[in-house]
Design a protein around this motif. Structure first.
Motif: not given
Length: 347
Positions: A247-252
């Motif tokens: 995962i590259c973004n915590p929103e994902e």
């Protein structure tokens, strides 16, 4: 399910390479204190998460291999036994530990001794530095914070609760002495769990690390998806990465959690619809059976009503009406025989 994901994503070969590098660094490192005292450095697994949890939590982890050397000092705080002095209480628990074959506990401190002898600030500091692990009887665990001081909690070495009345006391204590903990707080995103020391074999360290990852996959808030990166390090080495999240973004992470919750809700709705259909079918069958029973069996009240109406109709037929009373009644004429008529004339 989360354990399978952790095993699939955590590369055992990468973990083994990191452990070998740390052990090689420890051998070549020039540390006079370590050479003189023949001490082993502890190896920790550093865990960085995406989302900081809202509540503090301590995850207790059982490991296949002991993370502390045999020379580690363990202190046990015990409850004061009734009608016993502090010395008698200490002897009582020493005999209890020897009875169950527990030899890892080096010091037993009753609660009364803790309140009197370790009241000064310097005494508490010496107590903290004298032992590697602290255990406490679960019956007095809630009374300790005011007597041991805040330094135990700042250094994340607060006593762990144990049940001294357990039937298998050796497994109860060894679970904490040989195991490890992962303290999680709501003030930061990086946590550490002790997985071994530099005097252990590389294979044993790898098995301990995988065991910690398996438990994290189940008990960590938001489970394995919340793990951002894992590092291995000793007290003096650099941190070596062994896992990086896809995962590259915590929103994902939030999107994945939403998708998972939506799927769960859909499954629950589908199950609810099936249950409703079953209930409606059952209700229909029950109503049909009740209708059949109603048609097959005539109520008693209805029979009584029918009987009453039949009696009334018969009475109406028998009882004369007013019109019948007003009409004249004809009396039939009786025909006398000739013999009687002739006898009357003779008279």
């Amino acid at each position: 399910m989360a354990i399978e994901v952790a095993k699939a994503l955590l590369d055992r070969g990468q973990v083994n390479r990191a452990v070998q590098a740390l052990l090689a660094y420890n051998k070549t490192k020039a540390n006079a204190d370590a050479l003189l005292l023949n001490e082993n450095e502890k190896i920790s697994l550093m865990v960085t998460v995406w989302k900081i949890p809202e509540q503090d939590k301590v995850i207790k982890i059982s490991l296949p291999h002991a993370v502390r050397p045999e020379t580690a000092e363990v202190c046990l705080f015990t409850k004061d036994e009734p009608n016993m002095t502090s010395e008698q209480t200490e002897k009582f628990y020493k005999a209890l530990l020897n009875k169950h074959g527990i030899k890892n506990v080096s010091q037993i401190i009753p609660y009364k001794t803790l309140k009197t002898e370790y009241k000064p600030y310097e005494a508490k500091r010496r107590l903290l530095g004298a032992y590697d692990l602290f255990l406490a009887d679960d019956r007095i665990r809630r009374l300790l914070p005011s007597h041991i001081g805040k330094h135990f909690y700042k250094s994340k070495r607060a006593p762990l609760s144990v049940n001294l009345k357990a039937k298998n006391l050796s497994t109860e204590l060894n679970r904490f002495i040989q195991g490890t903990i992962l303290p999680i707080n709501s003030k930061g995103c990086c946590y550490a769990a002790r997985v071994g020391h530099t005097g252990m074999k590389a294979e044993d360290l790898v098995e301990n690390i995988i065991a910690v990852a398996d438990v994290m996959a189940e008990k960590l808030p938001k489970k394995w998806k919340n793990v951002k990166i894992l590092h291995l390090k000793t007290q003096t080495s650099v941190a070596l990465p062994i896992f990086t999240s896809y995962i590259c973004n915590p929103e994902e992470l939030d999107e994945e959690t939403k998708v998972a919750t939506d799927q769960k809700e859909k499954k629950q709705k589908h199950k609810g619809k099936k249950n409703k259909l079953k209930i409606t079918n059952a209700e229909i069958s029950t109503t049909e059976t009740t209708k059949d029973l109603n048609t097959a069996s005539v109520p008693v009240e209805h029979v009584k009503k029918k009987k009453g109406s039949a009696v009334r109709s018969a009475a109406k037929e028998v009882m004369p009406t007013q019109q019948d009373e007003d009409m004249p009644q004809f009396v039939p004429i009786q025909n006398e025989s000739l013999e009687n008529f002739e006898s009357k004339q003779r008279r």
